[in-house]
Design a protein around this motif. Structure first.
Motif, PDB file in Angstrom:
ATOM      1  N   SER A   1      38.689  28.671  33.424  1.00  0.00           N
ATOM      2  CA  SER A   1      39.535  28.918  34.592  1.00  0.00           C
ATOM      3  C   SER A   1      38.739  29.781  35.560  1.00  0.00           C
ATOM      4  N   VAL A   2      39.038  29.678  36.860  1.00  0.00           N
ATOM      5  CA  VAL A   2      38.301  30.459  37.845  1.00  0.00           C
ATOM      6  C   VAL A   2      39.268  31.133  38.805  1.00  0.00           C
ATOM      7  N   PHE A   3      38.925  32.361  39.174  1.00  0.00           N
ATOM      8  CA  PHE A   3      39.661  33.140  40.161  1.00  0.00           C
ATOM      9  C   PHE A   3      38.632  33.814  41.058  1.00  0.00           C
ATOM     10  N   TRP A   4      39.114  34.463  42.116  1.00  0.00           N
ATOM     11  CA  TRP A   4      38.208  35.046  43.097  1.00  0.00           C
ATOM     12  C   TRP A   4      38.505  36.522  43.307  1.00  0.00           C
ATOM     13  N   LEU A   5      37.453  37.331  43.207  1.00  0.00           N
ATOM     14  CA  LEU A   5      37.542  38.745  43.573  1.00  0.00           C
ATOM     15  C   LEU A   5      37.240  38.882  45.060  1.00  0.00           C
TER      16      LEU A   5
END
Length: 251
Positions: free
Chosen positions: A105-109
Motif C-alpha cells: 500500500s502507498v501513502f504520501w507524506l
C-alpha cells in the motif's frame, strides 16, 4: 520519486525563475514493513531564512489539505519552526489500521514549508516568495512480500495506436509498486520520451498509460522497444530495456 507543489506568495520582478524545496528529507521514501509501529525521518532547512513546517499524511491527493483524508499514518510533530541550516526529526506512526496483505500500500507524506514575509530584495533578483509542499511516498509492505525482487521481469509494455496517437501501456504483474524516473520509446535508433506525469508509478497488479510525442506516431519503423529507469527502495535508478508488443485501433 518526490512531488513538489508550489503556491506563489509575493512576486518580485519574476520573469524566469527556478523552483526547489528549501526543506529536504534524509531519504526519498519511507518503507514500513508489517509489524513496525513507527519510523523516523530527518528534515533540514537549506534556506537562508527560517520557515514554519507543517507535516501530514494523505492517500496521494494532488491538492492535499491537512485533515482532509483519513490515512493510517500520523506525522509528529505536525507543526514546528525550523531555523536556517538546522535539522528536525519527525516520527511517522502507523495506527495499525488493516491494510491488504497480498500487495504493497502507498501513502504520501506532505512537508509544507511556509516562509516569512517577503524579504527586501533587489528587483534584479528575479525571485518569488513561495509556499512549497513536497510529497514523498510511504510504502507499507506485508511481511510475506519482502523487498522487491527482479521488478524488470515483472513488468510488461505494449503499444497502443489509436486514431494516430501513441500510448505506452505498462502492466505491473508484481505485488509491489513500480516507480519510474523515465520511460522512453525506442524506434529505429530514435528515442521518444513519454509525456511527464506527476507520478510515474504503477500500482501492484495494475496498469498505466503514458502518452508519447506526436512525432513518434509517424515513425512506423520496427522493431520497437522501451527503455525504462526504475527507482528502488533507496532511490537508486536501474535502466532496463523491454520488448514492446503493439495493437492498432482506429484510423
Amino acid at each position: 520519486m518526490m512531488r513538489l507543489l508550489a503556491g506563489a506568495g509575493a512576486l518580485v520582478a519574476a520573469t524566469v525563475f527556478s523552483v526547489h524545496a528549501g526543506v529536504t528529507a534524509s531519504s526519498s521514501r519511507v518503507i514500513f514493513t508489517e509489524g513496525q509501529a513507527q519510523q523516523s525521518l530527518m528534515l533540514v532547512n537549506t534556506n537562508d531564512w527560517p520557515v514554519m513546517v507543517q507535516t501530514w499524511v494523505d492517500n496521494g491527493d494532488a491538492n492535499p489539505a491537512p485533515g482532509s483524508v483519513n490515512a493510517p499514518f500520523v506525522s509528529v510533530p505536525p507543526l514546528f519552526s525550523l531555523a536556517p541550516q538546522r535539522m528536525q526529526g519527525i516520527r511517522l506512526i502507523y495506527n495499525q489500521s488493516p491494510l491488504p496483505k497480498d500487495r504493497e500500500s502507498v501513502f504520501w507524506l506532505n512537508v509544507y514549508e511556509i516562509p516569512p514575509g517577503a524579504p527586501a530584495r533587489s528587483l534584479q533578483a528575479q525571485s518569488v516568495v513561495l509556499t512549497m509542499n513536497t510529497q514523498m511516498k510511504i510504502f507499507w509492505r506485508p511481511k510475506t512480500l519482502g523487498a522487491p525482487e527482479n521488478l524488470s521481469e515483472k513488468v510488461h509494455f505494449r503499444l497502443e495506436d489509436l486514431n494516430g496517437k501513441r500510448k505506452i501501456i505498462c502492466q505491473n504483474r508484481s505485488p509491489w509498486h513500480v516507480s519510474f524516473a523515465t520511460i522512453t520509446l525506442l524506434v529505429a535508433g530514435r528515442a521518444y520520451g513519454v509525456e511527464p506525469q506527476p507520478d510515474m508509478m504503477v500500482a501492484p497488479y495494475g496498469e498505466k498509460r503514458y502518452s508519447v510525442a506526436a512525432e513518434a506516431a509517424r515513425n512506423r519503423a520496427l522493431p520497437l522497444r522501451v527503455r525504462a529507469e526504475i527507482i528502488d527502495d533507496e532511490g537508486n535508478i536501474s535502466v532496463s530495456e523491454f520488448p514492446l508488443s503493439g495493437e492498432e485501433r482506429g484510423k
